[in-house]
Motif scaffolding. Structure first.
Motif, short mmCIF file in Angstrom:
data_model
loop_
_atom_site.label_atom_id
_atom_site.label_comp_id
_atom_site.label_asym_id
_atom_site.label_seq_id
_atom_site.Cartn_x
_atom_site.Cartn_y
_atom_site.Cartn_z
N GLY A 160 0.84 -1.19 0.00
CA GLY A 160 0.00 0.00 0.00
C GLY A 160 0.87 1.23 0.00
O GLY A 160 2.09 1.14 0.07
N HIS A 161 0.25 2.39 -0.07
CA HIS A 161 1.00 3.64 -0.06
C HIS A 161 1.07 4.20 1.36
O HIS A 161 0.15 4.08 2.14
CB HIS A 161 0.32 4.68 -0.96
CG HIS A 161 0.77 4.59 -2.38
ND1 HIS A 161 -0.08 4.26 -3.40
CD2 HIS A 161 1.99 4.78 -2.93
CE1 HIS A 161 0.59 4.28 -4.54
NE2 HIS A 161 1.83 4.59 -4.29
N ILE A 191 4.11 -4.51 4.13
CA ILE A 191 5.14 -3.54 3.77
C ILE A 191 4.45 -2.35 3.12
O ILE A 191 3.70 -2.50 2.15
CB ILE A 191 6.16 -4.15 2.79
CG1 ILE A 191 6.85 -5.36 3.43
CG2 ILE A 191 7.19 -3.11 2.36
CD1 ILE A 191 7.69 -6.15 2.47
N PHE A 192 4.68 -1.16 3.65
CA PHE A 192 4.10 0.06 3.10
C PHE A 192 5.16 0.79 2.29
O PHE A 192 6.26 1.03 2.80
CB PHE A 192 3.57 0.96 4.22
CG PHE A 192 2.48 0.32 5.03
CD1 PHE A 192 1.15 0.48 4.67
CD2 PHE A 192 2.79 -0.46 6.14
CE1 PHE A 192 0.14 -0.12 5.42
CE2 PHE A 192 1.78 -1.06 6.89
CZ PHE A 192 0.46 -0.89 6.52
N VAL A 193 4.85 1.12 1.04
CA VAL A 193 5.81 1.86 0.23
C VAL A 193 5.37 3.32 0.14
O VAL A 193 4.19 3.63 0.20
CB VAL A 193 5.96 1.24 -1.18
CG1 VAL A 193 6.49 -0.18 -1.08
CG2 VAL A 193 4.64 1.24 -1.93
N ASN A 194 6.34 4.20 -0.02
CA ASN A 194 6.03 5.63 0.04
C ASN A 194 5.78 6.21 -1.34
O ASN A 194 5.78 5.51 -2.34
CB ASN A 194 7.15 6.38 0.77
CG ASN A 194 8.49 6.18 0.10
OD1 ASN A 194 8.58 6.12 -1.12
ND2 ASN A 194 9.56 6.08 0.92
N PHE A 195 5.59 7.52 -1.40
CA PHE A 195 5.28 8.22 -2.63
C PHE A 195 6.51 8.80 -3.32
O PHE A 195 6.39 9.63 -4.21
CB PHE A 195 4.28 9.35 -2.35
CG PHE A 195 2.90 8.88 -2.00
CD1 PHE A 195 2.06 8.36 -2.98
CD2 PHE A 195 2.44 8.94 -0.71
CE1 PHE A 195 0.78 7.93 -2.67
CE2 PHE A 195 1.17 8.50 -0.38
CZ PHE A 195 0.33 8.00 -1.36
N GLU A 251 11.53 -2.54 -6.75
CA GLU A 251 12.71 -2.34 -5.91
C GLU A 251 12.65 -3.22 -4.67
O GLU A 251 13.64 -3.84 -4.27
CB GLU A 251 12.79 -0.86 -5.51
CG GLU A 251 14.03 -0.51 -4.70
CD GLU A 251 14.08 0.97 -4.37
OE1 GLU A 251 14.06 1.31 -3.18
OE2 GLU A 251 14.12 1.77 -5.32
N GLU A 252 11.48 -3.29 -4.05
CA GLU A 252 11.31 -4.11 -2.85
C GLU A 252 11.53 -5.58 -3.16
O GLU A 252 12.26 -6.29 -2.46
CB GLU A 252 9.91 -3.88 -2.26
CG GLU A 252 9.58 -4.77 -1.08
CD GLU A 252 10.43 -4.50 0.14
OE1 GLU A 252 10.78 -5.47 0.84
OE2 GLU A 252 10.76 -3.32 0.38
#
Length: 206
Positions: free
Chosen positions: A3-4, A22-26, A36-37
């Motif tokens: 998610g964001h 796992i939360f990915v950013n903007f 990338e993750e």
């Protein structure tokens, strides 16, 4: 799950179920961040091996774009993950015991269930049933019932659930109609069972 988040990348603690969020950013587009993750998961940094990973997307277009970005990122040194859409995911979560009925088989089974049903009782649902030998009309009705069945199953319901839950509502005026439809639905499932195939939507509910 991905998610964001407006914060820096955060890794959730492992839950008792073994799921890690796992939360990915903007800071970059979502698909790039996911690539990338996932690339970090590969033990060999010279070859991106994600063959044991399944990635699920809302639609096929996002999956194709993800594959393009992943291939570019890995420079072709890649064993790609399995790509699924949300619609394909449920069958990964259980083991079907029988082959699934095709779209046409479902229509035909619904048509036969309607055609063989007590015609007086059927009038509760269909005011003017077709002539018994009008196969085209029965197939059209079968398709209508197939769509209704699929739509309700998408919400986790069958016809019996509607009859049961509707009965608790004072303004519900269609109890008999849904009771008859529940019988029709069971007849439909019995026909598929006789053909040794499963209804996909019902299998998911079970």
């Amino acid at each position: 799950m991905v998610g964001h988040s407006s914060k820096k990348n955060q890794r959730g603690k492992n839950s008792k179920s073994g799921i890690r969020r796992i939360f990915v950013n903007f800071d970059q587009p979502l698909l790039n961040a996911v690539v990338e993750e996932l690339s970090d998961w590969s033990a060999d940094q010279s070859f991106c091996d994600l063959s044991n990973v399944t990635v699920v997307f809302p639609g096929s277009q996002a999956g194709r774009r993800f594959q393009e970005i992943l291939a570019l990122s890995a420079g072709g040194a890649l064993s790609p993950p399995r790509i699924l859409t949300v619609g394909q995911l449920p069958e990964e979560l259980y083991h079907p015991q029988k082959p699934f009925a095709t779209h046409l088989t479902q229509r035909m089974a619904w048509a036969k269930a309607l055609q063989q049903f007590d015609q007086e009782r059927l009038r509760v649902v269909i005011r003017h049933p077709p002539a018994l030998d009008d196969l085209t009309a029965w197939m059209r009705l079968g398709e209508l019932f197939r769509k209704q069945h699929r739509e309700l199953a998408g919400d986790g319901l069958n016809f019996g659930d509607v009859a049961e839950q509707g009965a608790s509502l004072p303004e519900f005026q269609e109890a008999e109609r849904w009771e008859v439809m529940t019988e029709l639905q069971q007849n439909y499932l019995d026909l598929l069972d006789a053909f040794s195939v499963w209804d996909r939507q019902t299998a998911r509910l079970v």
